[in-house]
Design a protein around this motif. Sequence first.
Motif, PDB file in Angstrom:
ATOM      1  N   THR A 395       0.839  -1.200   0.000  1.00  0.00           N
ATOM      2  CA  THR A 395       0.000   0.000   0.000  1.00  0.00           C
ATOM      3  C   THR A 395       0.874   1.251   0.000  1.00  0.00           C
ATOM      4  O   THR A 395       2.077   1.183   0.286  1.00  0.00           O
ATOM      5  N   ARG A 396       0.246   2.390  -0.275  1.00  0.00           N
ATOM      6  CA  ARG A 396       0.999   3.657  -0.229  1.00  0.00           C
ATOM      7  C   ARG A 396       1.546   3.884   1.179  1.00  0.00           C
ATOM      8  O   ARG A 396       2.662   4.380   1.354  1.00  0.00           O
ATOM      9  N   GLN A 397       0.769   3.469   2.164  1.00  0.00           N
ATOM     10  CA  GLN A 397       1.243   3.638   3.541  1.00  0.00           C
ATOM     11  C   GLN A 397       2.534   2.828   3.787  1.00  0.00           C
ATOM     12  O   GLN A 397       3.439   3.292   4.478  1.00  0.00           O
ATOM     13  N   ASP A 398       2.589   1.632   3.192  1.00  0.00           N
ATOM     14  CA  ASP A 398       3.828   0.834   3.317  1.00  0.00           C
ATOM     15  C   ASP A 398       5.011   1.588   2.713  1.00  0.00           C
ATOM     16  O   ASP A 398       6.101   1.631   3.280  1.00  0.00           O
ATOM     17  N   VAL A 399       4.779   2.166   1.526  1.00  0.00           N
ATOM     18  CA  VAL A 399       5.870   2.864   0.833  1.00  0.00           C
ATOM     19  C   VAL A 399       6.310   4.069   1.666  1.00  0.00           C
ATOM     20  O   VAL A 399       7.510   4.307   1.865  1.00  0.00           O
ATOM     21  N   GLU A 400       5.331   4.797   2.200  1.00  0.00           N
ATOM     22  CA  GLU A 400       5.666   5.977   3.021  1.00  0.00           C
ATOM     23  C   GLU A 400       6.487   5.566   4.244  1.00  0.00           C
ATOM     24  O   GLU A 400       7.483   6.203   4.587  1.00  0.00           O
ATOM     25  N   ARG A 401       6.067   4.490   4.875  1.00  0.00           N
ATOM     26  CA  ARG A 401       6.781   4.023   6.076  1.00  0.00           C
ATOM     27  C   ARG A 401       8.216   3.614   5.723  1.00  0.00           C
ATOM     28  O   ARG A 401       9.168   3.986   6.406  1.00  0.00           O
ATOM     29  N   ASP A 402       8.392   2.887   4.631  1.00  0.00           N
ATOM     30  CA  ASP A 402       9.733   2.402   4.272  1.00  0.00           C
ATOM     31  C   ASP A 402      10.663   3.541   3.847  1.00  0.00           C
ATOM     32  O   ASP A 402      11.837   3.560   4.219  1.00  0.00           O
ATOM     33  N   VAL A 403      10.135   4.478   3.066  1.00  0.00           N
ATOM     34  CA  VAL A 403      10.978   5.597   2.611  1.00  0.00           C
ATOM     35  C   VAL A 403      11.387   6.457   3.813  1.00  0.00           C
ATOM     36  O   VAL A 403      12.552   6.848   3.950  1.00  0.00           O
ATOM     37  N   ALA A 404      10.438   6.694   4.717  1.00  0.00           N
ATOM     38  CA  ALA A 404      10.765   7.503   5.908  1.00  0.00           C
ATOM     39  C   ALA A 404      11.806   6.784   6.767  1.00  0.00           C
ATOM     40  O   ALA A 404      12.706   7.396   7.331  1.00  0.00           O
ATOM     41  N   ARG A 405      11.704   5.485   6.836  1.00  0.00           N
ATOM     42  CA  ARG A 405      12.666   4.715   7.638  1.00  0.00           C
ATOM     43  C   ARG A 405      14.069   4.787   7.019  1.00  0.00           C
ATOM     44  O   ARG A 405      15.055   5.048   7.679  1.00  0.00           O
ATOM     45  N   LEU A 406      14.134   4.565   5.709  1.00  0.00           N
ATOM     46  CA  LEU A 406      15.436   4.541   5.031  1.00  0.00           C
ATOM     47  C   LEU A 406      16.143   5.894   5.089  1.00  0.00           C
ATOM     48  O   LEU A 406      17.356   5.958   5.297  1.00  0.00           O
ATOM     49  N   PHE A 407      15.369   6.962   4.877  1.00  0.00           N
ATOM     50  CA  PHE A 407      16.017   8.264   4.698  1.00  0.00           C
ATOM     51  C   PHE A 407      15.896   9.200   5.898  1.00  0.00           C
ATOM     52  O   PHE A 407      16.355  10.335   5.837  1.00  0.00           O
ATOM     53  N   ARG A 408      15.249   8.722   6.998  1.00  0.00           N
ATOM     54  CA  ARG A 408      15.177   9.533   8.224  1.00  0.00           C
ATOM     55  C   ARG A 408      15.273   8.655   9.470  1.00  0.00           C
ATOM     56  O   ARG A 408      16.136   8.816  10.303  1.00  0.00           O
ATOM     57  N   GLY A 409      14.288   7.751   9.580  1.00  0.00           N
ATOM     58  CA  GLY A 409      14.077   7.034  10.836  1.00  0.00           C
ATOM     59  C   GLY A 409      15.252   6.170  11.262  1.00  0.00           C
ATOM     60  O   GLY A 409      15.604   6.150  12.448  1.00  0.00           O
ATOM     61  N   ASN A 410      15.880   5.459  10.328  1.00  0.00           N
ATOM     62  CA  ASN A 410      17.015   4.603  10.712  1.00  0.00           C
ATOM     63  C   ASN A 410      18.121   5.449  11.336  1.00  0.00           C
ATOM     64  O   ASN A 410      18.754   5.042  12.308  1.00  0.00           O
ATOM     65  N   PHE A 411      18.329   6.622  10.774  1.00  0.00           N
ATOM     66  CA  PHE A 411      19.379   7.496  11.314  1.00  0.00           C
ATOM     67  C   PHE A 411      18.964   8.035  12.683  1.00  0.00           C
ATOM     68  O   PHE A 411      19.732   7.966  13.647  1.00  0.00           O
ATOM     69  N   GLU A 412      17.734   8.573  12.754  1.00  0.00           N
ATOM     70  CA  GLU A 412      17.272   9.154  14.027  1.00  0.00           C
ATOM     71  C   GLU A 412      17.372   8.129  15.148  1.00  0.00           C
ATOM     72  O   GLU A 412      17.836   8.426  16.245  1.00  0.00           O
ATOM     73  N   GLN A 413      16.954   6.913  14.830  1.00  0.00           N
ATOM     74  CA  GLN A 413      16.962   5.876  15.852  1.00  0.00           C
ATOM     75  C   GLN A 413      18.398   5.477  16.222  1.00  0.00           C
ATOM     76  O   GLN A 413      18.724   5.341  17.397  1.00  0.00           O
ATOM     77  N   PHE A 414      19.254   5.327  15.231  1.00  0.00           N
ATOM     78  CA  PHE A 414      20.606   4.826  15.482  1.00  0.00           C
ATOM     79  C   PHE A 414      21.437   5.836  16.275  1.00  0.00           C
ATOM     80  O   PHE A 414      22.258   5.459  17.104  1.00  0.00           O
ATOM     81  N   VAL A 415      21.227   7.124  16.009  1.00  0.00           N
ATOM     82  CA  VAL A 415      22.020   8.118  16.745  1.00  0.00           C
ATOM     83  C   VAL A 415      21.316   8.550  18.030  1.00  0.00           C
ATOM     84  O   VAL A 415      21.872   9.323  18.809  1.00  0.00           O
ATOM     85  N   GLY A 416      20.086   8.075  18.217  1.00  0.00           N
ATOM     86  CA  GLY A 416      19.371   8.427  19.450  1.00  0.00           C
ATOM     87  C   GLY A 416      18.752   9.806  19.413  1.00  0.00           C
ATOM     88  O   GLY A 416      18.538  10.432  20.444  1.00  0.00           O
ATOM     89  N   MET A 417      18.462  10.294  18.186  1.00  0.00           N
ATOM     90  CA  MET A 417      17.770  11.584  18.064  1.00  0.00           C
ATOM     91  C   MET A 417      16.298  11.346  18.283  1.00  0.00           C
ATOM     92  O   MET A 417      15.791  10.296  17.894  1.00  0.00           O
ATOM     93  N   LYS A 418      15.627  12.329  18.816  1.00  0.00           N
ATOM     94  CA  LYS A 418      14.172  12.209  18.915  1.00  0.00           C
ATOM     95  C   LYS A 418      13.622  12.287  17.505  1.00  0.00           C
ATOM     96  O   LYS A 418      13.987  13.182  16.748  1.00  0.00           O
ATOM     97  N   ALA A 419      12.733  11.345  17.143  1.00  0.00           N
ATOM     98  CA  ALA A 419      12.151  11.417  15.804  1.00  0.00           C
ATOM     99  C   ALA A 419      11.366  12.709  15.724  1.00  0.00           C
ATOM    100  O   ALA A 419      10.506  12.982  16.563  1.00  0.00           O
ATOM    101  N   SER A 420      11.707  13.534  14.743  1.00  0.00           N
ATOM    102  CA  SER A 420      11.011  14.822  14.631  1.00  0.00           C
ATOM    103  C   SER A 420       9.986  14.709  13.527  1.00  0.00           C
ATOM    104  O   SER A 420      10.168  13.932  12.592  1.00  0.00           O
ATOM    105  N   ALA A 421       8.953  15.516  13.620  1.00  0.00           N
ATOM    106  CA  ALA A 421       8.013  15.563  12.503  1.00  0.00           C
ATOM    107  C   ALA A 421       8.797  16.120  11.334  1.00  0.00           C
ATOM    108  O   ALA A 421       9.535  17.098  11.477  1.00  0.00           O
ATOM    109  N   ALA A 422       8.719  15.455  10.192  1.00  0.00           N
ATOM    110  CA  ALA A 422       9.486  15.916   9.025  1.00  0.00           C
ATOM    111  C   ALA A 422       9.065  17.327   8.669  1.00  0.00           C
ATOM    112  O   ALA A 422       7.893  17.597   8.471  1.00  0.00           O
ATOM    113  N   ARG A 423      10.075  18.233   8.645  1.00  0.00           N
ATOM    114  CA  ARG A 423       9.733  19.610   8.288  1.00  0.00           C
ATOM    115  C   ARG A 423       9.599  19.757   6.807  1.00  0.00           C
ATOM    116  O   ARG A 423      10.329  19.148   6.060  1.00  0.00           O
TER     117      ARG A 423
END
Length: 423
Positions: A395-423
């Motif tokens: 679904t589109r929701q799956d794609v949104e979740r995966d793209v956000a993870r690859l290009f934001r979330g994996n980094f935020e989580q790995f460095v211990g940043m608070k996940a921010s709402a994408a500006r």
Amino acid sequence: MSNHSPISKDALENVVTEVLAATPFIDVHTHLFAPELGSLGLWGIDELLTYHYLEAELFRFNPLQPEAYWAMTKSQQADVIWKTLFVENPPLSEACRGVVASMHLLGLDPNAATLAQAREFFRAQNLPEYIGKVFKLAGISSAVMTNDILDPAEAPQWSKGGPRDPRFHAALRLDRILNQFSAHATALDAQGYKVEASGGGKSMSEVRRFLGDWVKRAQPVYMAVSLDDTFFYPLGDLRTKLFREAVLPACRDAGIPMSLMIGVRRQVNPAIRLAGDASGVADLRALENLCRDFPENRFLVSLLSRENQHELCVYARKFANMMPFGCWWFLNNPSLVEEITRERMEMLGPSFIPQHSDARILEQVIYKWRNTRRTMAPLLANTYRLLIEDGRNVTRQDVERDVARLFRGNFEQFVGMKASAAR
Ligand code: RAT
Ligand code: ZN
């Protein structure tokens, strides 16, 4: 159609392209600087054209000797690169095409015979505001800097209070400490840390204290080092001791990862300065030893050699405290990004960080991220197509979740940043 309905195979590439375009990425390694750090930050047409990737190409197309080039002013250098690589020869390489794309998207004419119009455009910009425009064109919300805290040009800028611009995150770059400790011990000593060039005495605990003080000052998201292809851990050398007794403990104290960029061969041709570095295959048993011996540390890893990429994926399957990131420097070309990213996706699913820009000049983020999206769209669409053919809905929701993870979330989580709402 709702975000939860299955996407048809025909619509896949469009949906993936739309989601990639709409998701603001975090650029996890650049050489850009927050405006508060003053003239360290490079931008504008003269800087874009004198990028060391283009300087390397200049000497292939123009008999000009490096010494004669270095004796010119920056604008003269930019003029000769423009004339050689864009007017008299076709700008077909990735680095040349990047200048064309960035100029075009900024509304400048990449067919111009001279740089007059471009120079006028850049003179009229107000930097803090202009950064917003460039980041928007690039589709990024923030960028990680490379903060060389022993650089005499950079360190004093921080004593004025350091940057507060939320679009930039700090990263402490430790090349001078880890690769040339003896040469830089006096700089640490001058700042009141009791270190010896030999690394003896209280040196290790003092380096740890120095790093702890910089963590308080700069709030880095990670510490980083670039390492040559012959790097190994452990050896009976000072670098091994520094990793073990100072740097990795300081990362643990701060709760941040260590970024290892391995495989550079610095200055194989010193005459062309920054353009004179090459790459070499590294022995990844060093990485294996670090990931295993320091399970409480986390490692962000990028490797310069194409030959090391498969092995890196194998190690990422063994060690969850290691996060592969980016297609670094000579690998940031569509053909190699495609190959490496496909391999990572097949071996690791979406548990890696596909790319960083490594931008040295602000406007480069425009073309580098445009090219990443262009390479990623068919690659991701094909990954989902295979999944659909094998019987699973996407679904589109799956794609949104995966793209956000690859290009934001994996980094935020790995460095211990608070996940921010994408500006
Ligand atoms: O990509 C580059 O511009 C290189 O010169 C290096 O800066 C490299 O990315 C690094 O961080 O050492
Ligand atoms: Zn870099």
